[in-house]
Design an enzyme around this catalytic site. Structure first.
Site, PDB file in Angstrom:
ATOM      1  N   GLY A 156      -6.455  -6.482  -2.403  1.00 10.90           N
ATOM      2  CA  GLY A 156      -5.212  -6.739  -3.492  1.00 10.90           C
ATOM      3  C   GLY A 156      -4.321  -7.746  -3.326  1.00 10.90           C
ATOM      4  O   GLY A 156      -3.402  -7.863  -3.851  1.00 10.90           O
ATOM      5  N   GLY A 215      -9.734   7.217  -8.131  1.00 13.77           N
ATOM      6  CA  GLY A 215      -8.276   7.522  -7.958  1.00 13.77           C
ATOM      7  C   GLY A 215      -7.494   8.084  -9.299  1.00 13.77           C
ATOM      8  O   GLY A 215      -7.980   7.342 -10.179  1.00 13.77           O
ATOM      9  N   SER A 219       7.783 -10.847  -1.525  1.00 10.26           N
ATOM     10  CA  SER A 219       8.213 -11.568  -2.524  1.00 10.26           C
ATOM     11  C   SER A 219       8.925 -12.610  -2.448  1.00 10.26           C
ATOM     12  O   SER A 219       9.037 -13.862  -2.877  1.00 10.26           O
ATOM     13  CB  SER A 219       8.842 -10.454  -3.825  1.00 10.26           C
ATOM     14  OG  SER A 219       7.900  -9.683  -3.971  1.00 10.26           O
ATOM     15  N   LYS A 221      10.576   1.704 -10.720  1.00  6.45           N
ATOM     16  CA  LYS A 221       9.787   0.879 -11.800  1.00  6.45           C
ATOM     17  C   LYS A 221       9.637   1.619 -13.147  1.00  6.45           C
ATOM     18  O   LYS A 221       9.692   0.898 -14.464  1.00  6.45           O
ATOM     19  CB  LYS A 221       8.252   0.592 -11.551  1.00  6.45           C
ATOM     20  CG  LYS A 221       8.109  -0.292 -10.375  1.00  6.45           C
ATOM     21  CD  LYS A 221       6.562  -0.429 -10.025  1.00  6.45           C
ATOM     22  CE  LYS A 221       6.462  -1.373  -8.916  1.00  6.45           C
ATOM     23  NZ  LYS A 221       5.027  -2.163  -8.547  1.00  6.45           N
ATOM     24  N   ASN A 274       7.813  -4.118 -13.672  1.00  7.28           N
ATOM     25  CA  ASN A 274       8.228  -4.786 -12.480  1.00  7.28           C
ATOM     26  C   ASN A 274       8.844  -5.911 -12.403  1.00  7.28           C
ATOM     27  O   ASN A 274       9.439  -6.543 -11.457  1.00  7.28           O
ATOM     28  CB  ASN A 274       6.932  -4.618 -11.761  1.00  7.28           C
ATOM     29  CG  ASN A 274       6.265  -6.104 -11.833  1.00  7.28           C
ATOM     30  OD1 ASN A 274       5.984  -6.084 -13.026  1.00  7.28           O
ATOM     31  ND2 ASN A 274       5.791  -6.869 -10.978  1.00  7.28           N
ATOM     32  N   TYR A 303      -4.342  -4.505   0.627  1.00  5.45           N
ATOM     33  CA  TYR A 303      -4.512  -5.849   1.267  1.00  5.45           C
ATOM     34  C   TYR A 303      -4.474  -5.495   2.595  1.00  5.45           C
ATOM     35  O   TYR A 303      -4.403  -6.446   3.430  1.00  5.45           O
ATOM     36  CB  TYR A 303      -3.868  -6.895   0.522  1.00  5.45           C
ATOM     37  CG  TYR A 303      -2.367  -6.514   0.388  1.00  5.45           C
ATOM     38  CD1 TYR A 303      -1.568  -6.667   1.449  1.00  5.45           C
ATOM     39  CD2 TYR A 303      -1.711  -6.285  -0.595  1.00  5.45           C
ATOM     40  CE1 TYR A 303      -0.024  -6.625   1.425  1.00  5.45           C
ATOM     41  CE2 TYR A 303      -0.480  -5.916  -0.832  1.00  5.45           C
ATOM     42  CZ  TYR A 303       0.370  -6.005   0.124  1.00  5.45           C
ATOM     43  OH  TYR A 303       1.690  -5.636   0.341  1.00  5.45           O
ATOM     44  N   ALA A 339      -1.081   4.344  -9.564  1.00  6.61           N
ATOM     45  CA  ALA A 339      -1.887   2.970  -9.723  1.00  6.61           C
ATOM     46  C   ALA A 339      -3.016   3.027 -10.457  1.00  6.61           C
ATOM     47  O   ALA A 339      -3.140   1.862 -11.465  1.00  6.61           O
ATOM     48  CB  ALA A 339      -2.268   2.473  -8.065  1.00  6.61           C
ATOM     49  N   LEU A 351      -7.181  -2.331  -4.252  1.00  2.37           N
ATOM     50  CA  LEU A 351      -5.892  -2.692  -4.327  1.00  2.37           C
ATOM     51  C   LEU A 351      -5.116  -3.038  -3.141  1.00  2.37           C
ATOM     52  O   LEU A 351      -4.023  -3.552  -2.953  1.00  2.37           O
ATOM     53  CB  LEU A 351      -5.175  -1.538  -5.335  1.00  2.37           C
ATOM     54  CG  LEU A 351      -5.531  -1.288  -6.743  1.00  2.37           C
ATOM     55  CD1 LEU A 351      -4.635  -0.722  -7.727  1.00  2.37           C
ATOM     56  CD2 LEU A 351      -6.082  -2.822  -7.531  1.00  2.37           C
TER      57      LEU A 351
HETATM   58  P1  ATR Z   1      -0.130   6.082  -6.364  1.00  3.60           P
HETATM   59  O1  ATR Z   1       0.976   6.716  -7.442  1.00  3.60           O
HETATM   60  O2  ATR Z   1       0.420   5.071  -5.381  1.00  3.60           O
HETATM   61  O3  ATR Z   1      -1.177   5.714  -7.029  1.00  3.60           O
HETATM   62  P2  ATR Z   1      -0.812   8.842  -5.668  1.00  3.60           P
HETATM   63  O4  ATR Z   1      -0.081   9.381  -6.867  1.00  3.60           O
HETATM   64  O5  ATR Z   1      -0.175   9.556  -4.539  1.00  3.60           O
HETATM   65  O6  ATR Z   1      -0.365   7.387  -5.500  1.00  3.60           O
HETATM   66  O7  ATR Z   1      -2.239   8.870  -6.018  1.00  3.60           O
HETATM   67  C1  ATR Z   1      -3.050   9.166  -4.842  1.00  3.60           C
HETATM   68  C2  ATR Z   1      -4.684   9.168  -5.194  1.00  3.60           C
HETATM   69  O8  ATR Z   1      -5.411   9.140  -4.128  1.00  3.60           O
HETATM   70  C3  ATR Z   1      -4.916  10.341  -5.851  1.00  3.60           C
HETATM   71  O9  ATR Z   1      -5.934  10.203  -6.966  1.00  3.60           O
HETATM   72  C4  ATR Z   1      -5.274  11.344  -4.749  1.00  3.60           C
HETATM   73  O10 ATR Z   1      -6.424  12.274  -5.517  1.00  3.60           O
HETATM   74  P3  ATR Z   1      -5.897  13.782  -5.813  1.00  3.60           P
HETATM   75  O11 ATR Z   1      -5.423  13.541  -7.100  1.00  3.60           O
HETATM   76  O12 ATR Z   1      -7.201  14.537  -5.663  1.00  3.60           O
HETATM   77  O13 ATR Z   1      -4.807  14.093  -4.758  1.00  3.60           O
HETATM   78  C5  ATR Z   1      -6.204  10.374  -4.111  1.00  3.60           C
HETATM   79  N1  ATR Z   1      -6.358  10.619  -2.774  1.00  3.60           N
HETATM   80  C6  ATR Z   1      -5.641  10.879  -1.643  1.00  3.60           C
HETATM   81  N2  ATR Z   1      -5.931  10.965  -0.428  1.00  3.60           N
HETATM   82  C7  ATR Z   1      -7.085  11.463  -0.840  1.00  3.60           C
HETATM   83  C8  ATR Z   1      -8.176  11.621  -0.093  1.00  3.60           C
HETATM   84  N3  ATR Z   1      -8.093  11.961   1.323  1.00  3.60           N
HETATM   85  N4  ATR Z   1      -9.307  11.700  -0.582  1.00  3.60           N
HETATM   86  C9  ATR Z   1      -9.685  11.566  -1.778  1.00  3.60           C
HETATM   87  N5  ATR Z   1      -8.506  10.981  -2.602  1.00  3.60           N
HETATM   88  C10 ATR Z   1      -7.364  10.879  -2.381  1.00  3.60           C
END
Ligand code: ATR
Length: 290
Positions: free
Chosen positions: A250, A131, A22, A71, A92, A229, A135, A227
């Site tokens: 991203g 996911g 930033s 945040k 943010n 980068y 995010a 998202l």
């Molecule tokens: P953020 O808040 O940064 O978005 P998070 O809350 O840790 O990160 O979320 C991670 C996301 O990545 C979730 O959707 C997670 O899937 P699960 O809800 O099933 O845990 C997904 N994720 C993380 N590792 C994964 C993997 N190896 N395969 C598939 N999905 C994954």
């Protein structure tokens, strides 16, 4: 950079803050526009968020960015909160107003502007979110607010996707957000979809990882947005390109969340040329060759 009695200060509160790009974004903009503003990082622990926001106001700071893990926590210390930021529950950017700060979520508006800069729209599109973490949840709010035709949330754990979908649908009084397991994502009936990769899977150093490598799914993707980068081209992006789609990472989201914050603080409009110049500086700072 010349600092004098009229210099205004903006800064980032977060923990940690030492790897942030930033300052590159904002100090480059000030230099380009000849605006007497300086941007600095402030390491703020969670228990100090309230005093940081109050202290910033007392010190006449023009604005602040908030990053992980503040945040959501900053919100209760603000004078006002923009509608989208309020729905998402994450701010943010803090903009100085009479008596305190107004909060915005320029991460999501930044993603929107980054996509627009690549002629990628959300309005009327079928969007698949990969996911269901923080995010993905924020992007789901953005997609509904931008009139997506349909939003699918594909997640390894279906229950998490269901909770996000229910929350977003309830917030807008709609039912356009649907859920699907990651393994079944290719079964959605629509083609020519916009897919937004919202997990940390594939983030350096795990460059070869990807949430799904299902060929049938990639055949349906006309645009893939990651998202992430770092790496600059993720495995997800490679798969999208190999199947004939357009892919972007991203970095422009990061650029435009900063640009929108800068515009709000200084009441200016950043041109495409200026944005391109800042992006170049960011890439230099990251060690990415043109
Ligand atoms: P953020 O808040 O940064 O978005 P998070 O809350 O840790 O990160 O979320 C991670 C996301 O990545 C979730 O959707 C997670 O899937 P699960 O809800 O099933 O845990 C997904 N994720 C993380 N590792 C994964 C993997 N190896 N395969 C598939 N999905 C994954």
């Amino acid at each position: 950079m010349r600092i004098d009695g009229k210099t205004r200060t903006c800064g980032l509160i977060g923990c940690p803050v030492e790897h942030t790009l930033s300052p590159v974004i904002h100090n480059t903009l000030s230099e380009l526009l000849g605006i007497n503003m300086v941007y600095v990082p402030f390491l703020v622990e969670s228990e100090a968020v309230k005093s940081a926001v109050e202290g910033a106001y007392a010190l006449n700071l023009l604005g602040m960015n908030a990053t992980v893990p503040h945040k959501a926590a900053v919100i209760e210390h603000l004078k006002d909160v923009d509608d989208l930021a309020k729905r998402i529950g994450a701010v943010n950017t803090l903009v100085r107003v009479s008596g305190g700060y107004k909060g915005y979520n320029t991460d999501m508006n930044g993603l929107l502007r980054a996509m627009q800069s690549e002629q990628v729209g959300i309005d009327g599109e079928t969007v698949l979110l990969l996911g269901a973490g923080g995010a993905a949840r924020a992007v789901a709010f953005l997609c509904v607010s931008q009139n997506a035709k349909k939003v699918y949330i594909a997640n390894r754990t279906l229950e998490k996707a269901q909770l996000v979908a229910e929350e977003v649908n309830a917030s807008f009084g709609t039912d356009i957000v649907k859920v699907i397991t990651m393994d079944d994502a290719a079964k959605i009936p629509e083609n020519d979809i916009v897919a937004i990769q919202c997990t940390s899977v594939g983030l350096a150093p795990n460059n070869d990882d990807v949430v799904t490598s299902d060929e049938t799914l990639y055949q349906k993707i006309k645009t893939g947005v990651d998202l992430i980068y770092n790496p600059y081209e993720t495995r997800f992006m490679k798969l999208v390109r190999e199947h004939g789609g357009f892919a972007m990472n991203g970095l422009k989201m990061l650029l435009y969340q900063g640009i929108i914050a800068y515009e709000l603080w200084n009441q200016v409009s950043i041109t495409q040329d200026q944005a391109d110049h800042v992006l170049k500086k960011m890439k230099e700072a990251m060690g990415i060759a043109e």
